[in-house]
Each structure stands twice: as structure tokens, then as C-alpha cells.
Design a protein around this motif. Structure first.
Motif, PDB file in Angstrom:
ATOM      1  N   PRO A   2       0.826  -1.210   0.000  1.00 28.69           N
ATOM      2  CA  PRO A   2       0.000   0.000   0.000  1.00 28.69           C
ATOM      3  C   PRO A   2       0.859   1.258   0.000  1.00 28.69           C
ATOM      4  O   PRO A   2       1.965   1.266   0.539  1.00 28.69           O
ATOM      5  CB  PRO A   2      -0.806  -0.111   1.291  1.00 28.69           C
ATOM      6  CG  PRO A   2      -0.029  -1.032   2.160  1.00 28.69           C
ATOM      7  CD  PRO A   2       0.751  -1.943   1.255  1.00 28.69           C
ATOM      8  N   LYS A   3       0.358   2.287  -0.607  1.00 27.69           N
ATOM      9  CA  LYS A   3       1.062   3.561  -0.600  1.00 27.69           C
ATOM     10  C   LYS A   3       0.130   4.639  -0.080  1.00 27.69           C
ATOM     11  O   LYS A   3      -1.090   4.509  -0.143  1.00 27.69           O
ATOM     12  CB  LYS A   3       1.574   3.926  -1.989  1.00 27.69           C
ATOM     13  CG  LYS A   3       0.486   4.236  -2.992  1.00 27.69           C
ATOM     14  CD  LYS A   3       1.069   4.593  -4.340  1.00 27.69           C
ATOM     15  CE  LYS A   3      -0.053   4.837  -5.335  1.00 27.69           C
ATOM     16  NZ  LYS A   3       0.442   5.107  -6.658  1.00 27.69           N
ATOM     17  N   LYS A   4       0.748   5.703   0.432  1.00 29.74           N
ATOM     18  CA  LYS A   4      -0.014   6.833   0.950  1.00 29.74           C
ATOM     19  C   LYS A   4       0.500   8.089   0.256  1.00 29.74           C
ATOM     20  O   LYS A   4       1.710   8.330   0.204  1.00 29.74           O
ATOM     21  CB  LYS A   4       0.193   6.949   2.465  1.00 29.74           C
ATOM     22  CG  LYS A   4      -0.523   8.120   3.088  1.00 29.74           C
ATOM     23  CD  LYS A   4      -0.260   8.191   4.582  1.00 29.74           C
ATOM     24  CE  LYS A   4      -0.967   9.397   5.179  1.00 29.74           C
ATOM     25  NZ  LYS A   4      -0.620   9.572   6.588  1.00 29.74           N
ATOM     26  N   ILE A   6       1.308  11.904   0.078  1.00 29.28           N
ATOM     27  CA  ILE A   6       1.690  12.901   1.074  1.00 29.28           C
ATOM     28  C   ILE A   6       1.493  14.297   0.484  1.00 29.28           C
ATOM     29  O   ILE A   6       2.137  14.651  -0.506  1.00 29.28           O
ATOM     30  CB  ILE A   6       3.165  12.723   1.505  1.00 29.28           C
ATOM     31  CG1 ILE A   6       3.421  11.281   1.989  1.00 29.28           C
ATOM     32  CG2 ILE A   6       3.539  13.747   2.567  1.00 29.28           C
ATOM     33  CD1 ILE A   6       2.601  10.860   3.173  1.00 29.28           C
ATOM     34  N   SER A  19       1.855  13.914  -7.204  1.00 30.31           N
ATOM     35  CA  SER A  19       1.680  14.251  -5.793  1.00 30.31           C
ATOM     36  C   SER A  19       2.997  14.785  -5.252  1.00 30.31           C
ATOM     37  O   SER A  19       4.063  14.382  -5.726  1.00 30.31           O
ATOM     38  CB  SER A  19       1.297  13.002  -4.996  1.00 30.31           C
ATOM     39  OG  SER A  19       0.094  12.470  -5.467  1.00 30.31           O
ATOM     40  N   THR A  22       5.060  10.481  -1.883  1.00 34.06           N
ATOM     41  CA  THR A  22       4.416   9.192  -1.717  1.00 34.06           C
ATOM     42  C   THR A  22       5.178   8.420  -0.647  1.00 34.06           C
ATOM     43  O   THR A  22       6.414   8.391  -0.671  1.00 34.06           O
ATOM     44  CB  THR A  22       4.440   8.386  -3.041  1.00 34.06           C
ATOM     45  OG1 THR A  22       3.826   9.150  -4.064  1.00 34.06           O
ATOM     46  CG2 THR A  22       3.696   7.075  -2.896  1.00 34.06           C
ATOM     47  N   ALA A  66       5.041  13.160   6.343  1.00 33.70           N
ATOM     48  CA  ALA A  66       5.078  11.695   6.272  1.00 33.70           C
ATOM     49  C   ALA A  66       5.578  11.071   7.575  1.00 33.70           C
ATOM     50  O   ALA A  66       5.535   9.850   7.729  1.00 33.70           O
ATOM     51  CB  ALA A  66       5.968  11.254   5.115  1.00 33.70           C
TER      52      ALA A  66
END
Length: 127
Positions: A2-4, A6, A19, A22, A66
Motif C-alpha cells: 500500500p502507498k499513501k 503525502i 503528488s 508518496t 510523512a
């Protein structure tokens, strides 16, 4: 894995589809960061040191959002438009990385806006 995505508070809309950062598997990837204000106009025109400080402050915000710090930076990719600005960029850069230095490379190239003198992309390991 999974990635988020930022996006620090107050971040302006990017000029392209990306973005600001990440986070994946404890690694923060910070997109190429230019010396832009909230309207995507270049700040500190003609001043490589001030532009570098602006870029590194923006990168710092992404990494801190992050959950990391600038001490977590492991790699920087630096792009500059004129070797005459190399020393000014390095002087400011050294302030942000006073201890053990991250790996890096530096490339001479054109940037997306002619008034931009420096762009930096960063990788930080925060886990």
C-alpha cells in the motif's frame, strides 16, 4: 504494498499530474520540487541560494508530513540550469545536511520554467 499520498497542509495544486510525495514501505519519495509559490510562479528570481532554500523547505514539509525528518534523507537528485549556481546551491544544501550527507547526483538541464534555477527530488527512509 500500500502507498499513501503525502500532501502537506497549504500545498498548492501541482502544474502536472503528480503528488508532492508518496510513502510506501517506510520510504518517502518526494517529487521534483521547484521554487514555486502557491500560484506556481517562480520565487526569488535570479537568486539560486534563495530558490534552493525554498525548495529544501518544501521538501522538508513533505518529509515531516510523512513522519520523518531531513536526517532520514538517503538520496537527492539535483537539477540545475547553470554551473555558475553550483556553489550557491551547495552552500544552502550543506545547511540542511550538516552531518552525514545523503547520496546525490547533480545534472545540468533546462527546467519547466526558465526562471527556475534548481529542482530537487528526494528519497527518505523513515521506518
Amino acid at each position: 504494498m500500500p502507498k499513501k499520498i503525502i500532501v502537506p497542509e497549504g500545498t498548492h495544486k501541482p502544474i502536472a499530474p503528480f503528488s508532492p510525495g508518496t510513502l510506501a514501505n517506510g520510504i518517502v519519495y518526494v517529487s521534483g520540487t521547484l521554487p514555486f509559490d502557491k500560484n506556481n510562479d517562480v520565487v526569488h528570481v535570479g537568486d539560486a541560494a534563495a530558490q534552493t532554500r525554498h525548495v529544501l523547505e518544501t521538501i522538508k514539509k513533505v518529509i515531516e508530513t510523512a513522519g520523518g525528518t531531513m536526517e532520514d534523507v538517503t538520496m537527492n537528485h539535483i537539477f540545475l540550469t547553470d554551473w555558475a549556481n553550483y556553489q550557491a546551491i551547495n552552500s544552502v544544501y550543506a545547511e540542511y545536511f550538516p552531518g552525514d550527507k545523503p547520496a546525490r547526483y547533480c545534472v545540468l538541464c533546462g527546467l519547466v520554467k526558465p526562471e527556475a534555477l534548481v529542482e530537487i527530488a528526494t528519497v527518505a527512509h523513515i521506518a
